[in-house]
Design a protein around this motif. Structure first.
Motif, short mmCIF file in Angstrom:
data_model
loop_
_atom_site.label_atom_id
_atom_site.label_comp_id
_atom_site.label_asym_id
_atom_site.label_seq_id
_atom_site.Cartn_x
_atom_site.Cartn_y
_atom_site.Cartn_z
N GLY A 42 0.78 -0.94 0.38
CA GLY A 42 0.18 -0.16 0.04
C GLY A 42 0.95 1.56 0.09
N GLY A 46 4.70 2.38 1.23
CA GLY A 46 4.33 1.56 2.14
C GLY A 46 6.13 0.29 1.58
N SER A 115 -5.70 -1.24 -0.65
CA SER A 115 -5.52 -0.12 -0.75
C SER A 115 -5.08 0.31 -1.93
CB SER A 115 -4.41 -0.09 0.38
OG SER A 115 -4.49 2.00 1.22
N TRP A 116 -3.68 1.23 -2.25
CA TRP A 116 -3.26 1.60 -3.05
C TRP A 116 -2.52 -0.08 -3.86
CZ3 TRP A 116 -1.54 4.63 -7.21
CH2 TRP A 116 -0.79 3.50 -7.55
N PHE A 141 -9.12 1.88 -2.97
CA PHE A 141 -8.85 2.88 -3.05
C PHE A 141 -8.66 3.60 -4.98
CE2 PHE A 141 -5.01 5.59 -2.37
CZ PHE A 141 -5.73 6.25 -2.40
N TYR A 152 -8.07 13.59 2.66
CA TYR A 152 -7.51 15.14 3.16
C TYR A 152 -7.68 15.80 2.22
CZ TYR A 152 -4.10 9.98 2.04
OH TYR A 152 -3.42 9.64 2.35
N GLU A 206 -2.51 8.61 8.54
CA GLU A 206 -3.18 6.87 7.85
C GLU A 206 -3.11 5.93 9.33
OE1 GLU A 206 -2.06 7.50 3.70
OE2 GLU A 206 -2.15 5.49 4.48
N ILE A 210 -6.30 3.60 9.71
CA ILE A 210 -6.67 2.92 9.61
C ILE A 210 -7.21 1.50 10.14
CG2 ILE A 210 -5.27 3.13 7.39
CD1 ILE A 210 -2.94 1.28 8.65
N PHE A 222 5.26 3.69 12.27
CA PHE A 222 4.56 5.37 10.88
C PHE A 222 5.33 6.39 11.42
CE2 PHE A 222 0.92 4.23 7.55
CZ PHE A 222 1.04 2.83 7.81
N TYR A 227 10.96 6.04 7.42
CA TYR A 227 10.09 5.53 7.06
C TYR A 227 9.11 6.65 6.49
CZ TYR A 227 5.65 2.68 6.21
OH TYR A 227 4.68 2.30 5.66
N PHE A 231 7.59 7.42 2.82
CA PHE A 231 6.07 7.51 3.13
C PHE A 231 5.08 8.88 2.56
CE2 PHE A 231 1.40 6.70 5.00
CZ PHE A 231 1.48 5.82 4.11
N GLU A 235 3.48 9.42 -1.48
CA GLU A 235 2.11 9.63 -1.24
C GLU A 235 1.11 10.64 -1.68
OE1 GLU A 235 0.01 8.43 2.48
OE2 GLU A 235 -0.26 6.69 1.42
N PHE A 239 -0.67 11.92 -5.04
CA PHE A 239 -1.56 12.25 -5.04
C PHE A 239 -2.06 13.84 -5.67
CE2 PHE A 239 -2.18 9.94 -0.99
CZ PHE A 239 -2.61 8.59 -1.40
N CYS A 272 -10.13 5.21 6.15
CA CYS A 272 -9.26 5.69 4.84
C CYS A 272 -9.68 5.99 3.57
CB CYS A 272 -7.95 4.70 4.37
SG CYS A 272 -6.96 5.06 3.86
N HIS A 298 -9.94 -0.47 7.52
CA HIS A 298 -9.71 -0.76 6.50
C HIS A 298 -7.48 -1.89 6.40
CE1 HIS A 298 -7.07 1.04 3.41
NE2 HIS A 298 -6.08 1.80 3.11
N1 STX Z 1 -3.45 5.29 1.35
C1 STX Z 1 -4.03 4.06 1.18
C2 STX Z 1 -2.91 2.96 1.52
O1 STX Z 1 -2.97 2.36 0.79
C3 STX Z 1 -4.40 6.30 1.30
C4 STX Z 1 -2.64 2.75 2.69
N2 STX Z 1 -2.64 2.85 3.92
N3 STX Z 1 -1.91 2.95 4.91
C5 STX Z 1 -1.39 1.49 4.51
O2 STX Z 1 -1.58 1.76 3.09
C6 STX Z 1 -0.02 0.88 4.57
C7 STX Z 1 -0.51 0.17 6.16
C8 STX Z 1 -0.42 -0.78 4.03
C9 STX Z 1 0.87 1.30 4.61
#
Ligand code: STX
Length: 321
Positions: A42, A46, A115-116, A141, A152, A206, A210, A222, A227, A231, A235, A239, A272, A298
């Protein structure tokens, strides 16, 4: 309820040069002669982690994990000073997937993404449908403007007003009407006193939202500055550029998926990536099995989501490759 397969180590791994000065970390675990499956992480921004291997029966699958450009163990890392993200787009990642597939001598593979990872899986499958044997998607997503605005630009704020205050904190008052844009400026400021706190605030927003229930462990991962910076930068870059898609493109083109066996798994209380996107995909791709998990948010490792994911990979392991 199904649970993780046992912990397992890779039997092979390496760095693959994908051009543009980028190398991606990849690894394979499970059965070298098994059914190929690739896990898409994600973010974007990530990284893969050992628990991702445990979503697949190691006796049946050849499990491929890799870190997308700029992320995790791939090089260069997006936290590096002076990083250039101009060759980091959805379409570069899709080309990387094709290079990795050919490098590993895989003809077709199951593509798994949350997610992503679901965004990238949809884009890859719509571009190279003949290379995808099945799709397992969760926390859908598609980077529509409405989805980015929700998370956001105010929206999710209604559910997490406390965490939202911390997300706003690094942004000067006069820039708070366009937060993704404001963060783009902050995250790319060369001064660590500017980009550092912004990266942590972006990532912690995030991490705090989540899971259905608070998970201090996720928030602490996070908050790690190294990291968080990669991240947040990756992202935010995606976006600002709306994922390098036309708005609504992935749902519009869902008919291209018709012949691919698929599962869509969604947590009802996903803040999310709210369930409306999974529902829109379900309507556009009714051939896929749709699973709404009534008591989850999520994250991939919430009990109801994890169980549905492993049920899905088990079912596909039993079917024809
Ligand atoms: N981001 C959504 C997504 O892909 C908007 C995402 N959110 N958290 C994560 O991914 C991880 C926990 C996998 C990093």
């Amino acid at each position: 309820m199904r649970n993780f397969y046992p912990e397992i180590d890779p039997y092979d791994f390496g760095l693959l040069d994908v051009g543009d000065g980028q190398s991606i970390y990849w690894e394979t675990s499970g059965n070298p002669d098994g059914k190929p499956a690739v896990f898409l992480h994600g973010g974007p921004g990530g990284e893969t982690q050992p628990n991702h291997r445990r979503l697949f029966d190691p006796a049946k699958y050849r499990i491929v994990l890799f870190d997308q450009r700029g992320s995790g163990r791939s090089l260069p890392h997006a936290s590096d000073a002076g990083i250039d993200l101009s060759t980091n787009t959805t379409w570069h990642l899709i080309d990387d997937l094709e290079l990795l597939r050919q490098y590993l001598r895989i003809d077709r593979w199951l593509v798994f993404g949350g997610s992503w990872g679901s965004t990238l899986a949809l884009a890859y499958a719509q571009t190279h449908p003949s290379r995808v044997s099945e799709l397992v998607l969760r926390g859908i997503f598609t980077l529509r403007k409405s989805e980015l605005d929700w998370f956001y630009e105010g929206g999710a704020e209604a559910v997490f007003p406390d965490a939202w205050e911390d997300f706003l904190a690094p942004v000067p008052l006069e820039e708070r009407n366009m937060l993704i844009q404001a963060y783009s400026r902050l995250l790319n400021d060369p001064d660590p006193a500017i980009h550092g706190p912004a990266a942590v605030a972006w990532s912690v927003w995030e991490a705090s939202t989540i899971t259905l229930l608070p998970t201090p462990n996720v928030v602490s991962i996070f908050s790690d500055p190294h990291y968080a910076l990669a991240f947040a930068r990756i992202e935010n870059h995606y976006f600002v550029n709306r994922g390098f898609f036309d708005d609504g493109q992935l749902i519009r083109d869902a008919r291209l998926l018709r012949d691919i066996p698929g599962v869509i798994i969604q947590g009802r209380y996903d803040i999310c990536t709210p369930a409306v996107t999974a529902w829109d995909l379900h309507r556009a791709w009714p051939e896929a099995r749709f699973v709404m998990v009534p008591d989850a948010g999520h994250a991939f490792d919430e009990p109801g989501i994890l169980s549905a994911l492993i049920d899905a990979t088990d079912r596909f392991a039993a079917g024809p490759t």
